[in-house]
Every structure is written in C-alpha cells, then in structure tokens.
Design an enzyme around this catalytic site. Structure first.
Site, PDB file in Angstrom:
ATOM      1  N   ALA A  29       4.241  11.654   1.193  1.00  0.00           N
ATOM      2  CA  ALA A  29       5.367  10.716   1.155  1.00  0.00           C
ATOM      3  C   ALA A  29       5.591  10.126  -0.245  1.00  0.00           C
ATOM      4  O   ALA A  29       6.463   9.279  -0.406  1.00  0.00           O
ATOM      5  CB  ALA A  29       5.140   9.602   2.173  1.00  0.00           C
ATOM      6  N   SER A  60       2.106   6.864  -3.997  1.00  0.00           N
ATOM      7  CA  SER A  60       1.153   6.309  -4.973  1.00  0.00           C
ATOM      8  C   SER A  60       1.650   6.409  -6.403  1.00  0.00           C
ATOM      9  O   SER A  60       1.310   7.352  -7.127  1.00  0.00           O
ATOM     10  CB  SER A  60      -0.195   7.014  -4.835  1.00  0.00           C
ATOM     11  OG  SER A  60      -0.926   6.452  -3.781  1.00  0.00           O
ATOM     12  N   PHE A  61       2.423   5.407  -6.823  1.00  0.00           N
ATOM     13  CA  PHE A  61       2.908   5.343  -8.209  1.00  0.00           C
ATOM     14  C   PHE A  61       1.698   5.342  -9.148  1.00  0.00           C
ATOM     15  O   PHE A  61       0.763   4.569  -8.966  1.00  0.00           O
ATOM     16  CB  PHE A  61       3.730   4.054  -8.383  1.00  0.00           C
ATOM     17  CG  PHE A  61       4.245   3.849  -9.778  1.00  0.00           C
ATOM     18  CD1 PHE A  61       5.138   4.760 -10.349  1.00  0.00           C
ATOM     19  CD2 PHE A  61       3.835   2.753 -10.531  1.00  0.00           C
ATOM     20  CE1 PHE A  61       5.617   4.571 -11.636  1.00  0.00           C
ATOM     21  CE2 PHE A  61       4.311   2.554 -11.818  1.00  0.00           C
ATOM     22  CZ  PHE A  61       5.204   3.463 -12.376  1.00  0.00           C
ATOM     23  N   GLY A  62       1.722   6.265 -10.128  1.00  0.00           N
ATOM     24  CA  GLY A  62       0.586   6.379 -11.056  1.00  0.00           C
ATOM     25  C   GLY A  62      -0.328   7.541 -10.706  1.00  0.00           C
ATOM     26  O   GLY A  62      -1.173   7.930 -11.502  1.00  0.00           O
ATOM     27  N   VAL A  71      -0.180  11.300 -10.130  1.00  0.00           N
ATOM     28  CA  VAL A  71       0.782  12.349 -10.468  1.00  0.00           C
ATOM     29  C   VAL A  71       1.015  13.311  -9.298  1.00  0.00           C
ATOM     30  O   VAL A  71       2.151  13.666  -8.975  1.00  0.00           O
ATOM     31  CB  VAL A  71       0.266  13.140 -11.705  1.00  0.00           C
ATOM     32  CG1 VAL A  71       1.194  14.286 -12.053  1.00  0.00           C
ATOM     33  CG2 VAL A  71       0.099  12.207 -12.900  1.00  0.00           C
ATOM     34  N   ALA A  72      -0.050  13.727  -8.619  1.00  0.00           N
ATOM     35  CA  ALA A  72       0.093  14.685  -7.518  1.00  0.00           C
ATOM     36  C   ALA A  72       0.892  14.082  -6.364  1.00  0.00           C
ATOM     37  O   ALA A  72       1.762  14.739  -5.784  1.00  0.00           O
ATOM     38  CB  ALA A  72      -1.279  15.136  -7.031  1.00  0.00           C
ATOM     39  N   ASN A 124     -12.656   5.586  -1.620  1.00  0.00           N
ATOM     40  CA  ASN A 124     -11.964   4.297  -1.713  1.00  0.00           C
ATOM     41  C   ASN A 124     -12.215   3.406  -0.505  1.00  0.00           C
ATOM     42  O   ASN A 124     -11.595   2.362  -0.366  1.00  0.00           O
ATOM     43  CB  ASN A 124     -10.449   4.505  -1.858  1.00  0.00           C
ATOM     44  CG  ASN A 124     -10.104   5.468  -2.962  1.00  0.00           C
ATOM     45  OD1 ASN A 124      -9.503   6.498  -2.712  1.00  0.00           O
ATOM     46  ND2 ASN A 124     -10.512   5.172  -4.177  1.00  0.00           N
ATOM     47  N   HIS A 150       0.502   1.068   1.344  1.00  0.00           N
ATOM     48  CA  HIS A 150      -0.015   1.955   2.408  1.00  0.00           C
ATOM     49  C   HIS A 150      -1.536   1.928   2.500  1.00  0.00           C
ATOM     50  O   HIS A 150      -2.091   2.259   3.537  1.00  0.00           O
ATOM     51  CB  HIS A 150       0.497   3.388   2.234  1.00  0.00           C
ATOM     52  CG  HIS A 150      -0.062   4.135   1.056  1.00  0.00           C
ATOM     53  ND1 HIS A 150       0.253   3.846  -0.245  1.00  0.00           N
ATOM     54  CD2 HIS A 150      -0.923   5.184   0.992  1.00  0.00           C
ATOM     55  CE1 HIS A 150      -0.370   4.687  -1.055  1.00  0.00           C
ATOM     56  NE2 HIS A 150      -1.105   5.504  -0.332  1.00  0.00           N
ATOM     57  N   GLU A 152     -10.868  -0.871  -5.563  1.00  0.00           N
ATOM     58  CA  GLU A 152     -10.627   0.480  -5.036  1.00  0.00           C
ATOM     59  C   GLU A 152     -11.932   1.160  -4.639  1.00  0.00           C
ATOM     60  O   GLU A 152     -11.988   2.380  -4.439  1.00  0.00           O
ATOM     61  CB  GLU A 152      -9.868   1.300  -6.085  1.00  0.00           C
ATOM     62  CG  GLU A 152      -8.527   0.696  -6.475  1.00  0.00           C
ATOM     63  CD  GLU A 152      -7.366   1.066  -5.550  1.00  0.00           C
ATOM     64  OE1 GLU A 152      -7.284   2.208  -5.100  1.00  0.00           O
ATOM     65  OE2 GLU A 152      -6.524   0.173  -5.255  1.00  0.00           O
ATOM     66  N   HIS A 201      -7.855   6.434 -10.909  1.00  0.00           N
ATOM     67  CA  HIS A 201      -9.206   5.960 -10.563  1.00  0.00           C
ATOM     68  C   HIS A 201     -10.173   6.545 -11.589  1.00  0.00           C
ATOM     69  O   HIS A 201      -9.939   7.645 -12.111  1.00  0.00           O
ATOM     70  CB  HIS A 201      -9.642   6.455  -9.177  1.00  0.00           C
ATOM     71  CG  HIS A 201      -8.968   5.776  -8.025  1.00  0.00           C
ATOM     72  ND1 HIS A 201      -8.592   6.450  -6.883  1.00  0.00           N
ATOM     73  CD2 HIS A 201      -8.635   4.475  -7.813  1.00  0.00           C
ATOM     74  CE1 HIS A 201      -8.037   5.606  -6.028  1.00  0.00           C
ATOM     75  NE2 HIS A 201      -8.039   4.403  -6.569  1.00  0.00           N
ATOM     76  N   CYS A 207     -13.075  12.393  -3.981  1.00  0.00           N
ATOM     77  CA  CYS A 207     -12.316  11.361  -3.260  1.00  0.00           C
ATOM     78  C   CYS A 207     -12.626  11.400  -1.773  1.00  0.00           C
ATOM     79  O   CYS A 207     -12.533  10.389  -1.079  1.00  0.00           O
ATOM     80  CB  CYS A 207     -10.812  11.582  -3.423  1.00  0.00           C
ATOM     81  SG  CYS A 207     -10.219  11.315  -5.080  1.00  0.00           S
TER      82      CYS A 207
HETATM   83  N1  SUO Z   1      -9.087   8.824  -4.363  1.00  0.00           N
HETATM   84  C1  SUO Z   1      -7.886   9.567  -4.172  1.00  0.00           C
HETATM   85  C2  SUO Z   1      -6.842   8.714  -3.568  1.00  0.00           C
HETATM   86  C3  SUO Z   1      -5.516   9.388  -3.420  1.00  0.00           C
HETATM   87  C4  SUO Z   1      -4.492   8.488  -2.788  1.00  0.00           C
HETATM   88  N2  SUO Z   1      -3.246   9.213  -2.550  1.00  0.00           N
HETATM   89  C5  SUO Z   1      -2.300   8.729  -1.724  1.00  0.00           C
HETATM   90  O1  SUO Z   1      -2.431   7.696  -1.125  1.00  0.00           O
HETATM   91  C6  SUO Z   1      -1.016   9.553  -1.579  1.00  0.00           C
HETATM   92  C7  SUO Z   1      -0.298   9.320  -0.283  1.00  0.00           C
HETATM   93  C8  SUO Z   1       1.123   9.850  -0.305  1.00  0.00           C
HETATM   94  O2  SUO Z   1       1.739   9.848  -1.362  1.00  0.00           O
HETATM   95  O3  SUO Z   1       1.624  10.260   0.754  1.00  0.00           O
HETATM   96  C9  SUO Z   1      -4.236   7.262  -3.662  1.00  0.00           C
HETATM   97  O4  SUO Z   1      -3.432   7.350  -4.594  1.00  0.00           O
HETATM   98  O5  SUO Z   1      -4.887   6.227  -3.442  1.00  0.00           O
END
Ligand code: SUO
EC number: 3.5.3.23
Length: 444
Positions: free
Chosen positions: A19, A22-24, A26-27, A110, A137, A174, A250, A368
């Site tokens: 969705a 997670s701003f910051g 990249v994936a 986390n 979230h 975190e 992180h 993670c």
């Molecule tokens: N330690 C890895 C954590 C990844 C996690 N991604 C997310 O929540 C992505 C969820 C989304 O974009 O649907 C985060 O950024 O905290």
C-alpha cells in the site's frame, strides 16, 4: 550452561499487501499498488525459518496481528456493522483503511527491543515492545505485540515484559532494528549498541532533512534504563543522517552484528572512530569490525539488495554464516562482495541465500523478519514450546496457510468484508496451534 541466540520470525498475516505506507522506505513506495501474494509471502517466511531450524538453530515463530484493525476504524468514528465500517472507510478515507490493513507486524525486528539476562541487573530477559509512532500503520501494533510476546515468553521467573514507551515522536522507538548486542559468547555480559536517528530534545543536533529519523536517542536511553543495563555496557551511536535520506530507514539496512562481529557500511554512522573505540573498551574482548567501502558497494546497491539486512548466525560448529535474500545474488556488486567476504579471514565463512521477495518488496529482508532473543537453556525451556519450529510445526503451519490465505491481494481487496472473516478464522486457529490463549481483541 549452554547458551543460544534464538530467532523468532514473524508469521506473515493474511492481509499482506503493498500500500506504499512507509515514507522513507524506498521499496514500500516504489512497489505501492503491486498485487501481493499473501500465501507465497507466508510460505517464503516459513521456509527461511525452517531452514535455520534445520541448521541447528533455536527458531521460533511470533503470531501476526489482527487486520483489518476494525477497533482503530471505530475509534476514529466509523460505525455500523463490521462490513459497514470497512465500506465507509474505503469510501471516505481509503488511506486510513490501508493503514488499518497492513500486515507489517511480520517484521518482528521492529516488534521489541530485547536484552538478555546476562546484561540485566535482575538477571531476567527484558522485552519492550516498540511504539512505532513514526508510521500510522505501525503505531497500532504495540499492544497486541505485547500480548503476543507475553504469550510466547510466558514465564515471570525468566522474562520481564515492559509497556511500550510513551506515544510521542520524542520517544520514537523501532525496536531491535536499531539495536545490536555484541558479546564474546551469548551467555557472557555484552555491549548493547543502540543506534538512533535523531535527538528529540536537542534542536541543534544534526538530523536527516528529507526522510524521517524514526528512532530517537531519548527512546533508546529509556529502553536501556527499563532493561536495567549498566552504563558501562551501553553505547549510543547516531546513524549518518545522509544515509537515512537515501532510504536507510532503520539501522539494520546498513549494519548487522553477531557476537564480536559488526558488519557495516563505511557511511553507516556518525563519529565512527570514537564510537568504535568506546565499543572496544566496553567489550573487553576482541572485536571484528568488518567494513564495506562505498567503492565496493554503493548505498544504493546496499538499499536495493539489503546486503546488511542479512542475519549473521553462529552455527553449532562455531562458524558464522550470513543468511541473505536472493536479491543479493542478483546484484553483481553485492554478489561479488559476498563471494570475496568469505575468503577474507573474518569469522564469517559461508553465505546462504533465501527467497523472501514478497517481504523485500515492502522493504523487509531476512533480518527484519526475525527478533533475536539470546537465552540460556533454562530460559529456552521456559518459552511456550508450541512456538518453536520443528518438522511438525512447519507442516502444520503450511497446511494452515494453504487453508486460509489468498494467493492474490490488491489494495482494493482490502474493503472486502470477507477478508475480516478469513483473517479472524485463520488467527483463531493459529492461537490454538501455538497455544497462545486470547491475544487478539476479537477473542476478548
Ligand atoms: N524492518 C522492515 C520494516 C518494513 C516496513 N514496511 C512497511 O510497513 C510497508 C507497508 C506498505 O507499504 O504496505 C516499515 O517500513 O516499517
């Protein structure tokens, strides 16, 4: 007495989706709106966990959270039947619905910060769930995380569970993704390295300018106090704000430690030399700082491949192995580096690759997906044994995933009321498999 470092992997929940929350990260942003495969995601995670158990490691699992989170949706004013709550949220506030549907509790690095009994004044293993306040979230995870940790490490004699830190950005926490325990042997007192992104109470301190620094020094210090750690066994080190601005959200995206090894990118930290001297002094044992230079692997390649979101484990033979995502094999610079690393005379002698792409596409690699808990044999015996991975549990959980999980999920599917029923049915059965009791709100 024997000592182990156990890994507790988060089971991927039935609503695993992309969705872009997670701003910051990249994936997370670049894969937003991709179709996910919750069944494949859960099975990839189980394969990795089982592989570590088969290598002779102590391996456990942590239950996922209940999603969609209807309690949060009701708390912010959506009312009616469960289906109506979901439908109204989808129409009026789709972004809030997405936040209440994420399976992000799968990344148990986390979930909490853990201090082993060898480091704590009262000789107990301490757990503090992370408040994860930087992301909406994720900020809805800590209460249920606490319930799951208490049901998994359910013995007051050995385990001490704290409440998560106050829910304010000054205490952005975190968990273990920003915490590494260094030691000579798992059962000996070690040095706990807390890596933070910014100082909340010092406006003149440096911090990133583009992306958020999720962890504060104040949070790390609070966890160290709660866990009854001595000043002489803690090091607080700032992550380089420039790499946060390049997608290192992180610390476990840029460094990973195990026993007396710290594997890190040369741009990972601020004041590296001074802080490494402090670690050496407090360790009282030989340290191996394994540095990766920018000329060998760029920050961009490190973020894409998750070279540092690998697990370094000590095998029963005493040799160390790196558990890497297959993405590291696919990146030429990183693959070349890893092939060379095992020849360099460091304690790391092997690399093993696992496909965790469903998780990687949301910015979560092998590291993670696991929470490390160093324990002696009495403590391992005090853990809820139904959560420990073995052949029978592996088969049982795969059957459970096959029965309840979808093999396709898009963000628009999150408004499907059937997903509530599927998710609750699956989780209710899971709490029976793992004998957790009633950890979810729908069970209370
Ligand atoms: N330690 C890895 C954590 C990844 C996690 N991604 C997310 O929540 C992505 C969820 C989304 O974009 O649907 C985060 O950024 O905290």
């Amino acid at each position: 007495m024997k000592h182990f470092e156990a890994n507790f992997d988060g089971l991927v929940g039935p609503t695993h989706n992309y969705a872009g929350l997670s701003f910051g990260n990249v994936a997370s942003l670049s894969n937003a709106a991709l179709t996910s495969n919750p069944k494949a995601a859960a099975k990839q995670g189980l394969q990795k966990a089982k592989a570590l158990a088969d290598l002779g490691m102590v391996q456990g699992v942590l239950a996922p959270q209940e999603r969609p989170d209807l309690y949060t949706l009701r708390r912010i004013g959506f009312s009616g039947s469960d289906a109506e709550v979901l439908q109204k949220a989808a129409q009026q506030a789709p972004a809030l619905l997405n936040a209440c549907c994420s399976a992000s509790s799968m990344w148990t690095a986390n979930a909490a910060t853990v201090s082993p009994s060898a480091d704590t004044r009262d000789g107990k293993v301490h757990f503090t769930p992370a408040n994860l306040v930087d992301k909406l979230h994720r900020s809805i995870e800590p209460i249920t995380t606490g319930n799951i940790l208490q049901a998994t490490f359910n013995n007051d004699r050995h385990f001490k569970h704290h409440q998560h830190l106050p829910e304010h950005t000054s205490f952005g926490d975190e968990g273990a993704a920003n915490h590494t325990r260094l030691c000579s042997e798992y059962g000996h007192a070690g040095v706990e390295l807390f890596v933070y992104g910014q100082e909340a109470t010092n406006p003149s301190a440096v911090k990133p300018t583009k992306y958020p620094a999720r962890q504060t020094l104040e949070a790390s210090q609070a966890v160290a106090r709660l866990h009854q750690l001595e000043d002489e066994s803690c090091v607080f080190m700032q992550q380089n704000p420039d790499v946060i601005d390049q997608g290192v959200f992180h610390n476990d995206v840029i460094s990973v430690g195990n026993q007396n090894v710290l594997f890190y990118h040369e741009q990972a930290f601020l004041n590296t030399d001074t802080k490494f001297d402090e670690i050496r002094r407090k360790m009282n044992a030989d340290m191996h700082f394994v540095k990766v230079a920018t000329s060998q692997v760029s920050i961009d390649d490190a973020v894409r491949s998750y070279l540092f979101n690998t697990q370094i484990i000590t095998l029963p033979s005493g040799e160390m192995a790196i558990i890497a995502p297959t993405n590291c094999q696919e990146n030429p610079a990183v693959f070349a580096y890893l092939n060379e690393l095992v020849t360099l005379g460091t304690p790391i002698k092997q690399v093993r690759y696992y496909d965790v792409k469903q998780s990687m596409q949301n910015g979560g690699g092998p590291a993670c997906l696991r929470l490390r808990v160093a324990m002696n044999e009495q403590e391992v015996a005090a853990v809820n044994q139904n959560t420990i991975m073995n052949d029978a549990l592996f088969t049982r959980l795969n059957t459970w995933v096959d029965k309840h999980y979808r093999d396709q999920l898009t963000v628009s599917d999150l408004a499907d009321p059937q997903l509530i029923i599927e998710s609750r049915t699956a989780l209710d059965e899971l709490t029976q498999i793992l004998k957790l009791g009633s950890v979810y709100q729908f069970q209370r």
